[in-house]
Write a protein that holds these residues in place. Sequence first.
Motif, PDB file in Angstrom:
ATOM      1  N   SER A  73      51.826  39.674  40.704  1.00  0.00           N
ATOM      2  CA  SER A  73      51.006  40.876  40.650  1.00  0.00           C
ATOM      3  C   SER A  73      49.669  40.532  40.002  1.00  0.00           C
ATOM      4  O   SER A  73      49.510  39.468  39.372  1.00  0.00           O
ATOM      5  N   GLN A 124      42.210  42.319  34.116  1.00  0.00           N
ATOM      6  CA  GLN A 124      42.699  42.659  35.442  1.00  0.00           C
ATOM      7  C   GLN A 124      41.570  42.992  36.415  1.00  0.00           C
ATOM      8  O   GLN A 124      41.615  42.562  37.577  1.00  0.00           O
ATOM      9  N   LYS A 180      52.110  45.784  49.298  1.00  0.00           N
ATOM     10  CA  LYS A 180      52.343  46.912  48.406  1.00  0.00           C
ATOM     11  C   LYS A 180      53.820  47.274  48.380  1.00  0.00           C
ATOM     12  O   LYS A 180      54.474  47.338  49.408  1.00  0.00           O
ATOM     13  N   SER A 209      41.061  41.069  39.878  1.00  0.00           N
ATOM     14  CA  SER A 209      41.077  41.825  41.134  1.00  0.00           C
ATOM     15  C   SER A 209      39.884  41.474  42.009  1.00  0.00           C
ATOM     16  O   SER A 209      40.011  41.376  43.246  1.00  0.00           O
ATOM     17  N   ARG A 246      47.887  40.732  50.344  1.00  0.00           N
ATOM     18  CA  ARG A 246      48.466  41.753  49.467  1.00  0.00           C
ATOM     19  C   ARG A 246      49.667  42.385  50.150  1.00  0.00           C
ATOM     20  O   ARG A 246      49.657  42.599  51.357  1.00  0.00           O
ATOM     21  N   GLU A 306      54.805  34.571  44.455  1.00  0.00           N
ATOM     22  CA  GLU A 306      54.079  35.832  44.523  1.00  0.00           C
ATOM     23  C   GLU A 306      53.893  36.383  43.115  1.00  0.00           C
ATOM     24  O   GLU A 306      54.808  36.312  42.290  1.00  0.00           O
ATOM     25  N   GLU A 310      50.137  39.980  36.314  1.00  0.00           N
ATOM     26  CA  GLU A 310      50.722  38.682  35.964  1.00  0.00           C
ATOM     27  C   GLU A 310      49.693  37.562  36.107  1.00  0.00           C
ATOM     28  O   GLU A 310      49.645  36.641  35.284  1.00  0.00           O
ATOM     29  N   GLN A 345      62.675  37.573  42.004  1.00  0.00           N
ATOM     30  CA  GLN A 345      61.219  37.550  41.924  1.00  0.00           C
ATOM     31  C   GLN A 345      60.628  36.710  43.057  1.00  0.00           C
ATOM     32  O   GLN A 345      59.507  36.946  43.489  1.00  0.00           O
ATOM     33  N   TRP A 371      53.270  49.012  42.784  1.00  0.00           N
ATOM     34  CA  TRP A 371      52.925  47.615  42.515  1.00  0.00           C
ATOM     35  C   TRP A 371      52.354  46.967  43.766  1.00  0.00           C
ATOM     36  O   TRP A 371      52.703  47.330  44.886  1.00  0.00           O
ATOM     37  N   VAL A 372      51.471  46.001  43.551  1.00  0.00           N
ATOM     38  CA  VAL A 372      50.944  45.186  44.640  1.00  0.00           C
ATOM     39  C   VAL A 372      51.225  43.729  44.312  1.00  0.00           C
ATOM     40  O   VAL A 372      50.826  43.232  43.255  1.00  0.00           O
ATOM     41  N   PHE A 373      51.929  43.049  45.198  1.00  0.00           N
ATOM     42  CA  PHE A 373      52.214  41.628  45.020  1.00  0.00           C
ATOM     43  C   PHE A 373      51.258  40.818  45.881  1.00  0.00           C
ATOM     44  O   PHE A 373      50.889  41.227  46.984  1.00  0.00           O
TER      45      PHE A 373
END
Length: 319
Positions: free
Chosen positions: A29, A41, A61, A45, A59, A27, A32, A229, A65-67
Amino acid sequence: MVAPLEIFRALADPTRLRIFVLLRAMELSVGELAQVLGQSQPRVSRHVKILADAGLAARRKEGSWVFLGLGDETDVAPILGALDIWQKGHVDHWQTADAARLAAVRADRAAAAERYFDQHAEQWDAIRSLYVAETEVEAAMRALLAGRRIGRLVDIGTGTGRMIALFGHEADSALGVDRSPQMLRLARAKLAEAGLGAAELRQGDMYELPLPDGSADTVILHQLLHFAQMPEAAIAEAARLLAEGGRLMIADFASHEREELRTDDAHARLGFADEQIRHWFAEAGLQTEAIEELKGGELTVKLWLGHRSGEKAIQRKAA
């Protein structure tokens, strides 16, 4: 089930295909992903949205943060299988470069967490006590593990060795693993004071434990998973150690929105939902045996107990 045309449209762009492969590894973000891909970004996105609309990415949340992870297995599994076949014998320079940068992201995460652990090693038990009454948690853990002997105990992320001090006298053998040498030094001192100087302590990573398959009867992850992580990988690695009938006990936080714990206390995950743990147990070949909720502190603590099925379940130690 997403229409095949939508899936292949989503994967027709090279960047989206790279993102799909990266999310297979772990996973991440959006930030990342942007770091690994070397793109902005906003652009990443947009690519992620297309993958999500096609059911190939999901996704999740957590606070601000959103992973991102892979989508539903029914949509994703056939694509992964095809990629494995098509890529056999081929070396993709983009994939090689992405894997190297992904390793750097992992290293950055691990280094940040390890700095935190080393800086706070002396106060670690006190930090834990801020969130929940440990005596209540420990009593509940004892109750859930009662009825069968502990056998060969492995405590992953042993910290100051508290779980070994709690269960080590009842175990046939006790082994603690931690990444931090400073934590292990503290654990050795505490366990010697507790009359458990024979307990073994090793430096190691929760994702790659220095132990063989089936070498444990009881494995504990106590207040460790929210630092992971890749929690699903940590659970899978812990489950690998279990012999038939072995049990995995996780003590951690229920899902919450305390964002400051991420920034101030290096929490990678803001707790966990029951369905997440059940799914990760099942993926690791474990059955969920019990779930217990412990309220009363600033955060709610959950206990999740899973076991590996088999005829050779360890029995209660004879009185």
